[in-house]
Design a protein around this motif. Structure first.
Motif, PDB file in Angstrom:
ATOM      1  N   THR A  96      -1.384  -6.814   9.891  1.00 25.58           N
ATOM      2  CA  THR A  96      -0.819  -6.500   8.563  1.00 25.58           C
ATOM      3  C   THR A  96      -1.801  -5.680   7.740  1.00 25.58           C
ATOM      4  O   THR A  96      -1.426  -4.699   7.085  1.00 25.58           O
ATOM      5  CB  THR A  96      -0.438  -7.804   7.822  1.00 25.58           C
ATOM      6  N   ARG A  97      -3.077  -6.062   7.784  1.00 26.35           N
ATOM      7  CA  ARG A  97      -4.078  -5.294   7.017  1.00 26.35           C
ATOM      8  C   ARG A  97      -4.129  -3.850   7.508  1.00 26.35           C
ATOM      9  O   ARG A  97      -4.140  -2.903   6.731  1.00 26.35           O
ATOM     10  CB  ARG A  97      -5.468  -5.937   7.140  1.00 26.35           C
ATOM     11  N   LYS A  98      -4.162  -3.699   8.828  1.00 24.26           N
ATOM     12  CA  LYS A  98      -4.241  -2.338   9.403  1.00 24.26           C
ATOM     13  C   LYS A  98      -2.958  -1.568   9.086  1.00 24.26           C
ATOM     14  O   LYS A  98      -2.986  -0.351   8.849  1.00 24.26           O
ATOM     15  CB  LYS A  98      -4.440  -2.401  10.927  1.00 24.26           C
ATOM     16  N   GLN A  99      -1.839  -2.268   9.095  1.00 22.08           N
ATOM     17  CA  GLN A  99      -0.559  -1.621   8.799  1.00 22.08           C
ATOM     18  C   GLN A  99      -0.545  -1.125   7.345  1.00 22.08           C
ATOM     19  O   GLN A  99      -0.106  -0.019   7.064  1.00 22.08           O
ATOM     20  CB  GLN A  99       0.564  -2.640   9.021  1.00 22.08           C
ATOM     21  N   GLN A 100      -1.066  -1.977   6.444  1.00 25.07           N
ATOM     22  CA  GLN A 100      -1.108  -1.579   5.029  1.00 25.07           C
ATOM     23  C   GLN A 100      -1.998  -0.345   4.851  1.00 25.07           C
ATOM     24  O   GLN A 100      -1.664   0.579   4.106  1.00 25.07           O
ATOM     25  CB  GLN A 100      -1.593  -2.760   4.162  1.00 25.07           C
ATOM     26  N   GLU A 101      -3.122  -0.316   5.583  1.00 19.38           N
ATOM     27  CA  GLU A 101      -4.009   0.867   5.505  1.00 19.38           C
ATOM     28  C   GLU A 101      -3.314   2.099   6.105  1.00 19.38           C
ATOM     29  O   GLU A 101      -3.388   3.196   5.559  1.00 19.38           O
ATOM     30  CB  GLU A 101      -5.305   0.617   6.291  1.00 19.38           C
ATOM     31  N   LEU A 103      -0.154   2.753   6.327  1.00 25.34           N
ATOM     32  CA  LEU A 103       0.907   3.266   5.442  1.00 25.34           C
ATOM     33  C   LEU A 103       0.329   4.207   4.400  1.00 25.34           C
ATOM     34  O   LEU A 103       0.934   5.220   4.065  1.00 25.34           O
ATOM     35  CB  LEU A 103       1.634   2.099   4.762  1.00 25.34           C
ATOM     36  N   LYS A 104      -0.857   3.861   3.932  1.00 25.76           N
ATOM     37  CA  LYS A 104      -1.518   4.736   2.931  1.00 25.76           C
ATOM     38  C   LYS A 104      -1.932   6.055   3.584  1.00 25.76           C
ATOM     39  O   LYS A 104      -1.863   7.113   2.981  1.00 25.76           O
ATOM     40  CB  LYS A 104      -2.760   4.048   2.356  1.00 25.76           C
ATOM     41  N   ASP A 108       5.176   6.542   5.046  1.00 25.59           N
ATOM     42  CA  ASP A 108       6.143   5.544   5.478  1.00 25.59           C
ATOM     43  C   ASP A 108       6.880   5.936   6.774  1.00 25.59           C
ATOM     44  O   ASP A 108       8.078   5.754   6.898  1.00 25.59           O
ATOM     45  CB  ASP A 108       7.150   5.371   4.312  1.00 25.59           C
ATOM     46  N   ASN A 257      -4.741 -15.722   0.548  1.00 22.57           N
ATOM     47  CA  ASN A 257      -4.638 -14.281   0.828  1.00 22.57           C
ATOM     48  C   ASN A 257      -4.311 -13.977   2.294  1.00 22.57           C
ATOM     49  O   ASN A 257      -4.191 -12.822   2.685  1.00 22.57           O
ATOM     50  CB  ASN A 257      -5.872 -13.501   0.344  1.00 22.57           C
ATOM     51  N   CYS A 263      -0.296 -11.196   2.373  1.00 29.80           N
ATOM     52  CA  CYS A 263      -0.422 -10.831   3.788  1.00 29.80           C
ATOM     53  C   CYS A 263       0.696 -11.457   4.631  1.00 29.80           C
ATOM     54  O   CYS A 263       0.444 -12.395   5.389  1.00 29.80           O
ATOM     55  CB  CYS A 263      -1.801 -11.286   4.278  1.00 29.80           C
ATOM     56  N   PRO A 266       3.257  -9.778  10.568  1.00 29.74           N
ATOM     57  CA  PRO A 266       4.016  -8.617  11.046  1.00 29.74           C
ATOM     58  C   PRO A 266       5.318  -9.063  11.711  1.00 29.74           C
ATOM     59  O   PRO A 266       5.428 -10.209  12.154  1.00 29.74           O
ATOM     60  CB  PRO A 266       3.082  -7.985  12.079  1.00 29.74           C
TER      61      PRO A 266
END
Ligand SMILES: O=C(O)C(=O)[C@H](O)COP(=O)(O)O
Ligand SMILES: N[C@@H](CCC(=O)O)C(=O)O
Length: 424
Positions: A96-101, A103-104, A108, A257, A263, A266
């Motif tokens: 999830t953390r890597k996915q959020q990064e 996306l930035k 999308d 968190n 978080c 996924p």
């Protein structure tokens, strides 16, 4: 036949429980608070069950000073279940953390995000394990089984500095920690080998801004016996059957968190794309938290016993876990003191700085036949009402488990027996 009051039970788990707690629980089993029904018969979805869960959570948080940004979960698969749960949940959080990064970085676009994540999984996904005894070894092996050993980093293996046996903790400076590991896992007290971390490892401490390694610890056999810096951990788990209560519930203290909304885990579709394992729903911290530990039927009786043990601890020690810590340390000192006074007869298994206050492991060498000496020790101890002293079947020897329910007098009685056995 001995009576309960004549026995001091030093078993490693399940362990001794306070007699008054058991007496009250026995009544509750037949009729809980005048309801005409026993506690194990009432619905786990009743208001009284919710009260028992919420009070136990609040009392645990009070006793250990657990900050508000942690969730307390009652789970059911034991310490071994948590070996797997920690892998599924912490790998999920990493994705999830890597996915959020991602996306930035790439916007999308689902396909591009998945492609980037696939590369990162292949090259960066690592779980670090500090192996200091049999239980952390099992956890490490489970991670390798679930993920593949290419993703699991044996950051340290204590056997390499102690003649292939457990009994020491390697210097922190020698640990080979990964950069940005999905978690750093360790077992704070190794029940079988009698090894306890003297304190929280400096190298794992969070930085001033709160960032730092994601630390996960198994505290099955020393929880509630000393103060712990909860804020340094993302997950602390423990089976109930040593210091907390009866076998059947496992507690996970999880930093919020790691949970939604910060978080969310996924989707199974993404995990499948990434070739990562999808955990059973009953091991999902997110699911258990969302349902206040009642996703499926929970043994409220076991939570009740844990709750009563916590109430007793809070009533006994006005300074909460610090009070118990002082008593635990004193009992350990008494037993180790007796053993150390006769090095000609007793060989302590663990090097001094890492000696567990909870599981005191030693060998007996009085004649030239250790097996006979240890059998003799156990038999004579039993004759004095000192039971449960046999070492774990995997390592042999003697092990005195000094959990919270062992009274100071129990430790003194064992120490006297040790000295008498050694003779002149
Ligand atoms: O750590 C220990 O000591 C234990 O006894 C384990 O936590 C036990 O694991 P389970 O038998 O509950 O899976
Ligand atoms: N927790 C107990 C029992 C573990 C087992 O043998 O399954 C121990 O470490 O001795």
């Amino acid at each position: 036949m001995p009576t309960r009051s004549e026995i001091t039970y030093f078993g490693a788990g399940p362990a001794l429980l306070p007699t008054d707690v058991l007496e009250k629980a026995a009544e509750a089993l037949v009729d809980y608070q005048g309801t005409g029904l026993g506690i194990a018969e009432h619905s786990h979805r009743s208001a009284l069950a919710a009260n028992i869960i919420n009070e136990a959570k609040a009392d645990l948080a009070n006793y250990l000073d657990i900050p508000d940004d942690y969730e307390v979960l009652f789970m059911q698969a034991g310490g071994s279940g948590e070996f797997s749960a920690t892998v599924y949940n912490l790998v999920g959080a990493w994705v999830t953390r890597k996915q959020q990064e991602a996306l930035k970085q790439v916007g999308d676009d689902e396909a591009k995000v998945a492609e980037l994540l696939q590369k990162q999984v292949a090259t960066e996904l690592k779980l670090d394990y500090l192996v200091t005894g049999s239980w952390s070894l099992k956890a490490y092996q489970e991670a390798c089984r679930l993920l593949g050993s290419e993703h699991v980093n044996l950051a340290t293996d204590a056997r390499t500095i102690n003649d292939k046996k457990f009994g020491k903790i390697p210097e922190e400076s020698t640990w080979k920690l990964s950069k940005d590991a999905a978690m750093v896992y360790y077992c704070d007290n190794e029940t079988v080998d009698g090894v306890e971390f003297p304190k929280f490892p400096d190298v794992l401490a969070p930085r001033a801004d709160g960032s730092g390694p994601i630390v996960v610890a198994d505290m099955s056999s020393n929880i509630l016996s000393r103060r712990i810096p909860v804020k340094n951990y993302h997950v602390i788990f423990f089976g109930a059957q040593k210091n907390l209560g009866s076998t059947g519930v496992t507690v996970a203290i999880v930093k919020k968190n790691l949970l939604p909304p910060v978080c969310p885990q996924p989707s199974p579709t993404l995990l499948r794309k990434l070739g990562l394992p999808i955990g059973p729903i009953v091991l999902s911290y997110e699911t258990i938290a969302k349902n206040n530990s009642l996703y499926n039927t929970l043994s409220i009786f076991d939570v009740y016993i844990a709750g009563q043990v916590l109430k007793k601890l809070l009533a006994t020690y006005s300074d909460k876990v610090d009070g118990q810590q002082a008593v635990s340390n004193k009992k350990a000192e008494i037993i180790y003191g007796a053993l150390e006074s006769r090095p000609d007869v007793f060989k302590l298994v663990t090097e001094k700085p890492f000696r567990s206050r909870m599981n005191i492991c030693f060998r007996v060498v009085k004649t030239n036949d250790m097996d006979v000496d240890e059998k003799n020790f156990l038999e004579l101890a039993k004759g004095q009402g000192l039971e449960g002293l046999k070492g774990h079947r995997s390592v042999g020897g003697i092990r005195a488990s000094n959990y919270n329910s062992i009274p100071l007098e129990g430790a003194q009685k064992l120490a006297e027996f040790i000295l008498t056995f050694a003779g002149h």
